[in-house]
Design a protein around this motif. Sequence first.
Motif, PDB file in Angstrom:
ATOM      1  N   ASN A 178       0.919  -1.241   0.109  1.00  0.00           N
ATOM      2  CA  ASN A 178      -0.036   0.142   0.081  1.00  0.00           C
ATOM      3  C   ASN A 178       0.703   1.439  -0.024  1.00  0.00           C
ATOM      4  O   ASN A 178       0.838   2.190   0.896  1.00  0.00           O
ATOM      5  N   ALA A 193      -0.223   4.121   3.006  1.00  0.00           N
ATOM      6  CA  ALA A 193      -1.178   4.228   4.138  1.00  0.00           C
ATOM      7  C   ALA A 193      -0.604   3.493   5.204  1.00  0.00           C
ATOM      8  O   ALA A 193      -0.076   2.240   5.083  1.00  0.00           O
ATOM      9  N   LEU A 198      -3.598   8.115   5.071  1.00  0.00           N
ATOM     10  CA  LEU A 198      -2.403   8.319   4.031  1.00  0.00           C
ATOM     11  C   LEU A 198      -1.757   9.495   4.226  1.00  0.00           C
ATOM     12  O   LEU A 198      -1.766  10.570   4.759  1.00  0.00           O
ATOM     13  N   LEU A 223      -9.157   2.882   3.655  1.00  0.00           N
ATOM     14  CA  LEU A 223      -9.132   3.470   2.164  1.00  0.00           C
ATOM     15  C   LEU A 223      -9.250   2.126   1.332  1.00  0.00           C
ATOM     16  O   LEU A 223      -8.764   1.080   1.624  1.00  0.00           O
ATOM     17  N   ASP A 225      -8.689   2.822  -2.373  1.00  0.00           N
ATOM     18  CA  ASP A 225      -7.583   3.212  -3.608  1.00  0.00           C
ATOM     19  C   ASP A 225      -6.759   4.613  -3.233  1.00  0.00           C
ATOM     20  O   ASP A 225      -7.449   5.547  -2.716  1.00  0.00           O
ATOM     21  N   PHE A 226      -5.739   4.749  -3.752  1.00  0.00           N
ATOM     22  CA  PHE A 226      -4.802   5.845  -3.866  1.00  0.00           C
ATOM     23  C   PHE A 226      -3.754   6.013  -4.971  1.00  0.00           C
ATOM     24  O   PHE A 226      -3.421   4.958  -5.132  1.00  0.00           O
ATOM     25  N   TRP A 239      -7.672   9.874  -3.721  1.00  0.00           N
ATOM     26  CA  TRP A 239      -8.027   8.577  -3.094  1.00  0.00           C
ATOM     27  C   TRP A 239      -9.355   8.422  -3.026  1.00  0.00           C
ATOM     28  O   TRP A 239     -10.056   9.430  -3.144  1.00  0.00           O
TER      29      TRP A 239
END
Length: 740
Positions: A178, A193, A198, A223, A225-226, A239
């Motif tokens: 991540n 993350a 984040l 979270l 996605d970012f 994000w």
Amino acid sequence: MRLSGAVSRRRRVRRLALATILVLTLGVAAEAAADLAFAPLQFPPGDRLVGAAAGMQEQAAIARGGNQYLAVWSDGRSSIDHHYPFETEGSGTDIYGARIDAEGDPIDTCPFVIDQTYADQSEPRVAWNGENWLVVYESPRTSYYDAELRAVRVAPDGTVLDVPALVLDTAGYWYNGNYKVEGGDGEWVVLFAKEGPLRALRIAGDGTVVNPGGLLIHDTSFLIDFDIAFAQDEYFVIWEGSFDPARGRRYSTDLQLLGTTPLPFAEKVATDGTDFLVVRSRIGLPERIDAVRISHAGGNLGQLNVYTAGGQEGTCCVEVTWDGSVYWVSWRELRFVRVDQVGTVLDPGGVDVSPPPGHRLLFANFASAPGGGLQFVYNHSYRGADDPKDVFTARVTPSIELGASTPISNGAPAQLEADFAVGDGIHLVAFISRGAQDGRILVQRIDDVGTALDPEPIEVATGPIPGDDFGPPSLGAPGAAWNGSVFMIVWSDGLQIFARRMLPDGTFLDATPITVMDGHAPDVAAVGQVFLVVGLDFLLDNPHWQATHSMRVDGTTGQNLDAEPNALGGFAIFARYPHVVSWGDRWLAVWQRNLSHDNTIAGTTAAIVEADGTTPGLIDVPLGWRPDVAVSPDRALFVAVTHTVASAHADIAGAVMLADGTFLGTSFLISDALDKQLRPAVTWNGSDFVVVWEDKRNSVVYFDERTDVYGARVAGDGAVLDPAGVAVAVDPVPELQPAL
């Protein structure tokens, strides 16, 4: 006795290039009180043809830097056979890299090591800042549950600039990939993350972490996605969370907030150098890929549907890359849609690119190609199997045509599973030489002091290797023996056991292999001119039951002397790891026994085989698993591993048996050092027994399981003369599979 630093470093470099077997020359004085000493390590010459490396290479990533690329991946060649459930018995995975030129051809014939320190290094990411690449990856810190985020800068000439690696963050748990890295204006930003929130780390061009701990971008957990992209003078971070709306934020090069942009979704982002394209794949019926254009100032320039799936087609693993002219949206191995700078979808319905014949493309990662199109890296899984995998690179042209695929996770063959045959002034080391798909049974002749006599090893047989398909046939480990006139080398293709006879000058007496019997995992020893071959075969074609079988072969004619193989092991057992030695005018065989194929508790069984091939019965040896045996004129020493394969601690134990089949006392420990001792081998040197084994006393328990090689002498009465063990080979990479 630890090797000197200079010798150790040279050996590591050579081993990385060749993955060589260990050839040991033992010097042991006749008196029992003398020290056990080992001559310097020697490497058999030859067998250096470079190809796709053995073992697992996966998790590939690529970044363009000027008109060349750096590809990086997680590489398991140091622990080639240590897969489930034995995957923790070596040093695990390391980070390797290779450069690729503007035409898509490898610059580095063999890849270079980026990080090969303790434990598993995995999940690399890479980005270019205009001067160098930054490779970011994770590795355990103090345990499997305490990881750290590391980084290494790599120069355009392939020089690794950070040894040891930079430590960016310590998570207290695994990051599980991540994190993202993006380069811009001579620096990098690492987005990651940590326990949900984040954060963004700013890394200066000299490797300094400018803001330790990172800038908090978003403080909510869960979270989804970012991603991050750099355009001219700003980073755009996107994000999306389980309970939060998607959004993006623009930051200056020193991570000052420039503005926040609401987004309809956020998964992946790319830039044309000014504006941005954010894409998202949506699971549902129908599945679809959508995109939104965002201006350099953060304005919404319009949403578009990139692709809508028909039927049950999937849209997983979406990626987006700008090639200098158009955006490429890719998913599901090699399906593409191009989108121009103003948001026009150029390929409605998508374009499938057929992979090379026989290739199964997994987890592709893309970078722009000079003049348009893409250069990408991917995992190729041979014949659809899970193991092994290799990293390949290929070019997709601007007209969506696939160029040639080239392996980049290369190396010379791995040389494994050595076995010695002691001759008369000329001896053999037999081993299997393994690449990614195929292997060769090779022999190297050596003299009395271990000097190799052949500039290239002699090829005995070739075939596919274990693991490259869902079952046999596959080339197995060899055995070798001398009968006073000829050598015999035995091996299996997973279904049958074969043999070839060789004269001391390297000439084969058999132009084609002799078929000895059905089975696999063979070993061989000679009494007079007759060889006894032992191996494993299923009982009544039932894979749940497997016994040790034997066959006598005439060394003079090459003919089988028994009408049928003799099942030494009886029924209702599952045998493993057979070995056989000659003992005067008879043979002594030993193997591991389990109650069934999935039973972890093991014992040791032996059998004396008379010159006519018969046996008076089985011998229950009071030891555990993976046994070996050596004999003096009047007694035998059995060695094996205590406990079970799943135990947190395992030792090397021994038991002495007299020529009449009775045991001299009970079993005893040869080594009870820290952690595990595994895979023992034993021989008789004329005065004492000598035992060597894989040893994990120097590993960092619970997260680094590399093996070294240690040894000890055992007197004929069972007295252990070196109770602390003697270091044979100790190095930052694992030493495996000792033979004597």
